[in-house]
Scaffold this motif. Structure first.
Motif, PDB file in Angstrom:
ATOM      1  N   VAL A  96      11.479 115.798  15.442  1.00  0.00           N
ATOM      2  CA  VAL A  96      12.579 115.068  16.075  1.00  0.00           C
ATOM      3  C   VAL A  96      12.941 113.960  15.095  1.00  0.00           C
ATOM      4  O   VAL A  96      12.115 113.084  14.794  1.00  0.00           O
ATOM      5  CB  VAL A  96      12.146 114.464  17.428  1.00  0.00           C
ATOM      6  CG1 VAL A  96      13.266 113.621  18.018  1.00  0.00           C
ATOM      7  CG2 VAL A  96      11.727 115.571  18.390  1.00  0.00           C
ATOM      8  N   GLN A  97      14.149 114.030  14.544  1.00  0.00           N
ATOM      9  CA  GLN A  97      14.544 113.044  13.540  1.00  0.00           C
ATOM     10  C   GLN A  97      14.591 111.658  14.179  1.00  0.00           C
ATOM     11  O   GLN A  97      15.213 111.460  15.220  1.00  0.00           O
ATOM     12  CB  GLN A  97      15.917 113.419  12.947  1.00  0.00           C
ATOM     13  CG  GLN A  97      16.374 112.510  11.809  1.00  0.00           C
ATOM     14  CD  GLN A  97      15.533 112.653  10.545  1.00  0.00           C
ATOM     15  OE1 GLN A  97      14.924 113.687  10.302  1.00  0.00           O
ATOM     16  NE2 GLN A  97      15.496 111.602   9.744  1.00  0.00           N
ATOM     17  N   LEU A  98      13.943 110.711  13.544  1.00  0.00           N
ATOM     18  CA  LEU A  98      13.912 109.327  14.024  1.00  0.00           C
ATOM     19  C   LEU A  98      14.789 108.469  13.117  1.00  0.00           C
ATOM     20  O   LEU A  98      14.947 108.793  11.942  1.00  0.00           O
ATOM     21  CB  LEU A  98      12.468 108.812  14.022  1.00  0.00           C
ATOM     22  CG  LEU A  98      11.486 109.630  14.878  1.00  0.00           C
ATOM     23  CD1 LEU A  98      10.066 109.076  14.732  1.00  0.00           C
ATOM     24  CD2 LEU A  98      11.915 109.632  16.351  1.00  0.00           C
ATOM     25  N   ASP A 120       5.538 116.893  11.869  1.00  0.00           N
ATOM     26  CA  ASP A 120       5.446 115.535  11.319  1.00  0.00           C
ATOM     27  C   ASP A 120       4.040 114.953  11.393  1.00  0.00           C
ATOM     28  O   ASP A 120       3.751 113.954  10.745  1.00  0.00           O
ATOM     29  CB  ASP A 120       6.343 114.596  12.143  1.00  0.00           C
ATOM     30  CG  ASP A 120       7.725 114.401  11.539  1.00  0.00           C
ATOM     31  OD1 ASP A 120       7.861 114.545  10.315  1.00  0.00           O
ATOM     32  OD2 ASP A 120       8.644 114.073  12.305  1.00  0.00           O
ATOM     33  N   GLY A 265      12.438 109.273  -6.161  1.00  0.00           N
ATOM     34  CA  GLY A 265      11.758 110.221  -7.037  1.00  0.00           C
ATOM     35  C   GLY A 265      10.247 110.223  -6.899  1.00  0.00           C
ATOM     36  O   GLY A 265       9.550 110.791  -7.735  1.00  0.00           O
TER      37      GLY A 265
END
Ligand code: GUE
Length: 287
Positions: A96-98, A120, A265
């Motif tokens: 679930v993107q936070l 995650d 990077g």
């Protein structure tokens, strides 16, 4: 002296090559690993991160399962999507993107994820398993940092680590990971209540900064030759009026440190590679 840069992007590319081979072996068993993402709302940053995850999946042969909800979604709508992904046998892990929009209960959402599908590694059960020393799906950023240091022969065993930040996604679980028997680092966990931060960072062989405070770690706070890991990622408006991301490590640290994990990077690409790793591991183990 200028620090050797530990290139997270190149290392993540190596890991993706290894995963491609593992995905191929799974295909021979008739299994295609699937990663789900749940994105609520239209935040451009979150959209960009989620798109990046699906690009990564395509690169290694993982199927993408995308679920999107409007910014004004209700908890019931979100619950329904999580219930559906929990039941979907083609979804081996999902995130679930936070952050979620303010009307939604983040803790409730994270707890609804089936812990066995927690790509995650942020489910309370899995964080608890980490505390207890089991081998759960590990949180991606901490795992990515340990993996990057390992692959670049930065010794952890016996190393003194100053870790700055105690957040739930990085600092707190990374402290747990680094102090497992298999890593055996000695960690000082510093935070906003730490009185003399520099006194701690100067003692360290490895300084990891995950505070979200641009420029927090300056050259005078680092012992010459130490390894420095920049986990910070803060959106700032540059002199040209354009938005850009900046880390927690002042650029002059590169003149003092022996090795530096830069931002960008460094940790970001490793985090993404570990998300894929978690999904492939779930697919390998569930069948
Ligand atoms: N449920 C959840 N899981 C997450 O893992 C999660 C999240 N929510 N919410 C937001 C944060 C942020 N995050 C990043 C991952 C990669 C880069 C990354 O690859 N950054 C590039 C720079 C930007 C780019 O080039 O795309 C780099 O560091 O080189 C950045 C940030 C994951 N997050």
């Amino acid at each position: 002296m200028t620090a050797t840069i530990l290139d997270g992007k190149a290392t993540a590319a190596e890991i993706k090559d290894e995963l491609r081979a593992r995905v191929k072996a799974l295909a021979e068993r008739g299994i295609t690993p699937g990663l789900g993402t749940v994105l609520v709302g239209e935040d451009p940053g979150s959209q960009a991160y989620v798109n990046g995850k699906h690009r990564d999946c395509a690169e290694v042969g993982i199927a993408s399962i995308r679920r999107e909800l409007p910014a004004d979604a209700t908890q019931e709508q979100l619950d329904a999507v999580l219930t559906e992904l929990n039941a979907d046998p083609g979804c081996h892990g999902y995130i679930v993107q936070l952050p979620l929009p303010a009307q939604l209960d983040t803790q409730r959402a994270l707890e609804m994820i089936d812990p066995e599908k927690d790509a995650d590694g942020l489910h309370p059960v899995n964080l608890g398993r980490l505390v207890l020393g089991y081998d759960p799906p590990l949180p991606c950023t901490p795992r990515g940092i340990v993996e990057l240091l390992r692959r670049h022969d930065v010794p952890l065993r016996g190393a003194k680590v100053a870790l700055v930040g105690r957040g739930n996604t990085v600092g707190r679980p990374l402290g747990l990971l680094l102090t497992r028997r298999s890593e055996n680092a000695t960690v000082t966990l510093c935070h906003t209540g730490t009185l003399d931060l520099a006194a701690h960072t100067r003692e360290a062989d490895i300084v990891i900064v995950a505070a979200g405070v641009p420029g927090l770690l300056t050259a005078d706070m680092v012992t010459p030759g130490a390894t420095v890991v920049d986990v910070g990622i803060t959106r700032v408006i540059g002199a040209d009026g354009k938005g850009r991301y900046t880390g927690d490590v002042d650029p002059e640290v590169a003149e003092v440190a022996g090795k530096l994990v830069p931002m960008p990077g460094g940790v970001g690409p490793m985090t993404r590679a570990m998300l894929l790793t978690n999904v492939v591991e779930r697919a390998e183990g569930q069948h």
